[in-house]
Design a protein around this motif. Structure first.
Motif, PDB file in Angstrom:
ATOM      1  N   UNK A   1       0.824  -1.198   0.000  1.00  0.00           N
ATOM      2  CA  UNK A   1       0.000   0.000   0.000  1.00  0.00           C
ATOM      3  C   UNK A   1       0.863   1.254   0.000  1.00  0.00           C
ATOM      4  N   UNK A   2       0.356   2.280  -0.714  1.00  0.00           N
ATOM      5  CA  UNK A   2       1.086   3.546  -0.773  1.00  0.00           C
ATOM      6  C   UNK A   2       0.908   4.382   0.500  1.00  0.00           C
ATOM      7  N   UNK A   3      -0.343   4.413   1.009  1.00  0.00           N
ATOM      8  CA  UNK A   3      -0.669   5.308   2.102  1.00  0.00           C
ATOM      9  C   UNK A   3      -0.620   4.557   3.435  1.00  0.00           C
ATOM     10  N   UNK A   4      -0.090   5.238   4.444  1.00  0.00           N
ATOM     11  CA  UNK A   4      -0.108   4.688   5.803  1.00  0.00           C
ATOM     12  C   UNK A   4      -0.476   5.785   6.785  1.00  0.00           C
ATOM     13  N   UNK A   5      -1.084   5.376   7.897  1.00  0.00           N
ATOM     14  CA  UNK A   5      -1.654   6.332   8.852  1.00  0.00           C
ATOM     15  C   UNK A   5      -1.376   5.880  10.285  1.00  0.00           C
ATOM     16  N   UNK A   6      -1.266   6.855  11.169  1.00  0.00           N
ATOM     17  CA  UNK A   6      -1.263   6.584  12.602  1.00  0.00           C
ATOM     18  C   UNK A   6      -2.431   7.332  13.244  1.00  0.00           C
TER      19      UNK A   6
ATOM     20  N   UNK B   1      -8.588   9.508  15.953  1.00  0.00           N
ATOM     21  CA  UNK B   1      -8.088  10.797  15.486  1.00  0.00           C
ATOM     22  C   UNK B   1      -6.742  10.601  14.797  1.00  0.00           C
ATOM     23  N   UNK B   2      -6.587  11.226  13.653  1.00  0.00           N
ATOM     24  CA  UNK B   2      -5.397  11.050  12.833  1.00  0.00           C
ATOM     25  C   UNK B   2      -4.226  11.847  13.410  1.00  0.00           C
ATOM     26  N   UNK B   3      -3.083  11.172  13.630  1.00  0.00           N
ATOM     27  CA  UNK B   3      -1.904  11.828  14.182  1.00  0.00           C
ATOM     28  C   UNK B   3      -1.004  12.319  13.048  1.00  0.00           C
ATOM     29  N   UNK B   4      -0.509  11.388  12.262  1.00  0.00           N
ATOM     30  CA  UNK B   4       0.313  11.670  11.086  1.00  0.00           C
ATOM     31  C   UNK B   4      -0.039  10.660  10.009  1.00  0.00           C
ATOM     32  N   UNK B   5       0.315  10.989   8.782  1.00  0.00           N
ATOM     33  CA  UNK B   5       0.109  10.029   7.711  1.00  0.00           C
ATOM     34  C   UNK B   5       1.221  10.180   6.675  1.00  0.00           C
TER      35      UNK B   5
ATOM     36  N   UNK C   1       5.947  12.332   4.806  1.00  0.00           N
ATOM     37  CA  UNK C   1       5.071  12.323   5.980  1.00  0.00           C
ATOM     38  C   UNK C   1       4.311  13.643   6.023  1.00  0.00           C
ATOM     39  N   UNK C   2       3.174  13.640   6.705  1.00  0.00           N
ATOM     40  CA  UNK C   2       2.373  14.852   6.838  1.00  0.00           C
ATOM     41  C   UNK C   2       1.621  14.817   8.154  1.00  0.00           C
ATOM     42  N   UNK C   3       1.264  16.000   8.658  1.00  0.00           N
ATOM     43  CA  UNK C   3       0.554  16.096   9.932  1.00  0.00           C
ATOM     44  C   UNK C   3      -0.926  15.839   9.746  1.00  0.00           C
ATOM     45  N   UNK C   4      -1.489  15.199  10.759  1.00  0.00           N
ATOM     46  CA  UNK C   4      -2.927  14.981  10.788  1.00  0.00           C
ATOM     47  C   UNK C   4      -3.605  15.947  11.728  1.00  0.00           C
ATOM     48  N   UNK C   5      -4.619  15.444  12.406  1.00  0.00           N
ATOM     49  CA  UNK C   5      -5.434  16.288  13.282  1.00  0.00           C
ATOM     50  C   UNK C   5      -4.767  16.604  14.611  1.00  0.00           C
TER      51      UNK C   5
ATOM     52  N   UNK D   1       4.369  14.039  18.731  1.00  0.00           N
ATOM     53  CA  UNK D   1       4.680  12.816  17.972  1.00  0.00           C
ATOM     54  C   UNK D   1       5.540  13.145  16.758  1.00  0.00           C
ATOM     55  N   UNK D   2       6.394  12.199  16.377  1.00  0.00           N
ATOM     56  CA  UNK D   2       7.094  12.312  15.105  1.00  0.00           C
ATOM     57  C   UNK D   2       6.990  10.977  14.377  1.00  0.00           C
ATOM     58  N   UNK D   3       7.146  11.014  13.078  1.00  0.00           N
ATOM     59  CA  UNK D   3       7.006   9.802  12.269  1.00  0.00           C
ATOM     60  C   UNK D   3       8.096   9.741  11.215  1.00  0.00           C
ATOM     61  N   UNK D   4       8.319   8.518  10.720  1.00  0.00           N
ATOM     62  CA  UNK D   4       9.244   8.351   9.603  1.00  0.00           C
ATOM     63  C   UNK D   4       8.779   7.199   8.722  1.00  0.00           C
ATOM     64  N   UNK D   5       9.007   7.319   7.420  1.00  0.00           N
ATOM     65  CA  UNK D   5       8.627   6.289   6.449  1.00  0.00           C
ATOM     66  C   UNK D   5       9.816   6.083   5.521  1.00  0.00           C
ATOM     67  N   UNK D   6      10.831   5.414   6.047  1.00  0.00           N
ATOM     68  CA  UNK D   6      12.056   5.191   5.276  1.00  0.00           C
ATOM     69  C   UNK D   6      11.866   4.084   4.255  1.00  0.00           C
TER      70      UNK D   6
END
Lengths: 116, 111
Positions: A29-34, A44-48, A55-59, A64-69
């Motif tokens: 899958x291309x899209x992932x969400x937390x 509630x969406x944190x990051x996606x 990566x991008x910010x959610x609600x 929080x921080x995220x990474x998609x290596x």
């Protein structure tokens, strides 16, 4: 196929500690969400992420921080945990997420985090 | 303030009864989804509705999308204990592009 897996399933932290939650999907899958889920508030969406390296910010992104290596992995980090971050965290993935079209999201089993 | 308001938040009924869960908003959605979640697990998609006025059936479950695409309902006929769980509606706003969830309805069906 395992679908979406999350590690760990449970965790207890003390205020100020840090940790990383790992999400993995084997559906290409291309899209992932937390998301975080709290009683009476739904999810509630944190990051996606819309793809590897993005990566991008959610609600509710603060704290929080995220990474998609890699395309199949999406990491959620808490640098300095606070009691307000006590929640159940869900990772999800979808083939795409373009607005205006439906996009089934596949969810992992969740991580229950308690911050003391 | 919830963008999507679900009602009721809690529903406790006897096996065999019918029930309806509502999902309402003042915003227009491109599409709306219903998920079901069991304790200790993640939500699982039940249905997606896209067209205003659309009705979809899944065995004893009937889903309807409002004509103006601002609301939706889930009706269960002859509820069974296996229907017990948390039901979540989620909509895609054209301007936002991401799923926005309602707060959920906890359904308990007693044998």
């Amino acid at each position: 196929n395992a679908g979406v897996t999350q590690t760990p399933k449970f965790r207890v932290l003390k205020t100020g500690q840090s940790m990383t939650l790992l999400c993995a999907q084997d559906m290409n899958h291309e899209y992932m969400y937390w998301y975080r889920q709290d009683p009476g508030m739904g999810l509630r969406l944190i990051h996606y992420s819309v793809g590897e390296g993005t990566t991008a910010k959610g609600e509710v992104p603060d704290g929080y921080n995220v990474s998609r290596l890699k395309k199949q992995n999406f990491l959620l980090g808490l640098e300095s945990a606070a009691p307000s971050q006590t929640s159940v965290y869900f990772c999800a993935s979808s083939p795409h997420g373009r607005g205006g079209s439906y996009n089934e999201q596949f969810f992992g089993p969740g991580t229950r985090l308690t911050v003391l | 303030t919830q963008l999507l308001e679900q009602s009721p938040q809690f529903l406790s009924i006897q096996e065999g009864e019918n029930l309806t869960v509502y999902c309402n908003s003042s915003s227009v959605f491109s599409s709306l989804q219903w998920y079901r979640q069991e304790p200790g697990e993640g939500p699982v998609l039940l249905v997606t509705v896209v067209t205003g006025g659309e009705v979809k059936k899944l065995k004893r479950l009937t889903f309807q999308f409002g004509d103006a695409r601002k609301d939706s309902s889930l009706h269960i006929t002859a509820a069974q204990p296996g229907d017990t769980g948390l039901y979540l509606c989620a909509g895609v706003l054209r301007s936002y592009g991401k799923l926005t969830f309602g707060q959920g309805t906890i359904l308990t069906v007693h044998p």
